[in-house]
Design an enzyme around this catalytic site. Structure first.
Site, short mmCIF file in Angstrom:
data_model
loop_
_atom_site.label_atom_id
_atom_site.label_comp_id
_atom_site.label_asym_id
_atom_site.label_seq_id
_atom_site.Cartn_x
_atom_site.Cartn_y
_atom_site.Cartn_z
N ASP A 1 0.85 -1.19 0.00
CA ASP A 1 0.00 0.00 0.00
C ASP A 1 0.89 1.24 0.00
O ASP A 1 2.11 1.13 0.12
CB ASP A 1 -0.97 -0.01 1.21
CG ASP A 1 -0.26 0.16 2.55
OD1 ASP A 1 0.54 1.11 2.71
OD2 ASP A 1 -0.51 -0.67 3.47
N HIS B 1 8.90 -4.86 -1.11
CA HIS B 1 8.01 -5.88 -1.69
C HIS B 1 7.18 -5.32 -2.84
O HIS B 1 6.19 -5.91 -3.24
CB HIS B 1 7.08 -6.46 -0.62
CG HIS B 1 7.76 -7.40 0.34
ND1 HIS B 1 7.14 -7.97 1.42
CD2 HIS B 1 9.03 -7.87 0.36
CE1 HIS B 1 7.99 -8.76 2.08
NE2 HIS B 1 9.15 -8.70 1.46
N CYS C 1 6.79 -4.47 -16.89
CA CYS C 1 6.70 -5.22 -18.14
C CYS C 1 7.78 -6.30 -18.14
O CYS C 1 8.97 -6.01 -18.01
CB CYS C 1 6.89 -4.28 -19.33
SG CYS C 1 6.93 -5.18 -20.89
N GLU D 1 1.66 -8.93 19.57
CA GLU D 1 2.08 -10.07 20.40
C GLU D 1 3.52 -10.44 20.04
O GLU D 1 4.01 -10.01 19.00
CB GLU D 1 1.14 -11.27 20.21
CG GLU D 1 1.25 -11.97 18.86
CD GLU D 1 0.47 -11.30 17.75
OE1 GLU D 1 -0.72 -11.08 17.93
OE2 GLU D 1 1.07 -11.02 16.70
#
Ligand code: OAD
Length: 234
Positions: A94, A109, A117, A204
């Site tokens: 994003d 990424h 292309c 976590e």
């Protein structure tokens, strides 16, 4: 807290969660609707390019409809007010870092608003749909555009810069990444080896949590602004 000179911020899907984008490994994550090997691997793309294009066209629309949250904005505040070079290395495709005004953003990424292309290497920037009939504006060949997303089996982008920054940074901050996808999950080890202090923000404990000096558990949109205030108070 001490004065730092170069800060390396690694972000993952968790920083965009409070903006409404699903993380990858949560209950409502991406993989639930699609198998990772179908939509995020070179083999999957070769097998069914139309499905992969549809998937990323949909994600593109979703991304356009969301806004940066307090964590993205805290990075802008840090960059504007703290006397250090602050680099943002993101695994997210994003563009919420840019939308929040973050500078020095490296998309290792890839980016949802780009296609590459496979014939000539041209990178097309577009928020419109890309499909198996899209013609490359550079070489004019049809049907060779691939979403500019790094699929499993491909090399990460911007790695020359990332490796230099890992050696040179004195503070490494990880935000919202589970630490299971390499090579990004190994960045903390390199930064630590070269002397950086290391801090992670997640909900976590993560897979590589023993490599962090400090763990800040909770929502990044709440915890990161507080941490930025502490840095700015020095
Ligand atoms: P994951 O979904 O694996 O991990 C998300 C992490 O964010 C977890 O550690 C959560 O605890 C944490 N988290 C969730 N909500 C949070 C919040 N509000 N505040 C703070 N932390 C929160 O996502 P990634 O680690 O980004 O690759 O996944 C890495 C890569 O796996 C992705 O870039 C993707 C996927 O394969 C590609 O698409 C190429």
């Amino acid at each position: 807290m001490k004065q730092y000179h170069r800060i390396f911020i690694l972000t993952g899907a968790g920083i965009s969660a409070e903006s409404g984008l699903a993380t990858f490994r949560s209950a409502n994550g991406l993989w639930n609707n699609h198998k990772v090997e179908d939509v995020a691997s070179i083999e999957g793309f070769e097998r069914n390019p139309a499905l992969v294009h549809d998937f990323y066209n949909d994600l593109k629309k979703e991304v356009q409809g969301v806004e940066p949250n307090a964590a993205h904005l805290a990075i802008t505040k840090l960059q504007q007010n703290y006397d250090a070079e602050v680099n943002v290395i993101t695994q997210n495709v994003d563009t919420l870092h840019e939308k929040a005004g973050n500078q020095n953003v490296y998309h290792i990424h890839g980016q949802i608003n780009q296609a590459v292309c496979l014939n000539c290497g041209h990178v097309l920037e577009t928020w419109g749909d890309v499909d198996t009939e899209t013609v490359c504006p550079h070489c004019q060949v049809m049907g060779m555009m691939k979403p500019n997303i790094v699929f499993f089996g491909e090399n990460l982008l911007c790695m020359d810069t990332v490796e230099r920054l890992l050696r040179q940074s004195d503070l490494f901050i990880s935000i919202g990444t589970s630490g299971v996808v390499y090579p990004a999950a190994g960045f903390v080890q390199t930064a630590k080896y070269y002397g950086a202090d290391t801090v992670e923000f997640t909900l976590e404990p993560t897979a590589n949590n023993f490599l962090f000096d400090k763990h800040i558990y909770g929502k990044a949109g709440e915890m990161l602004p507080q941490f930025v205030e502490e840095l700015l108070a020095i």
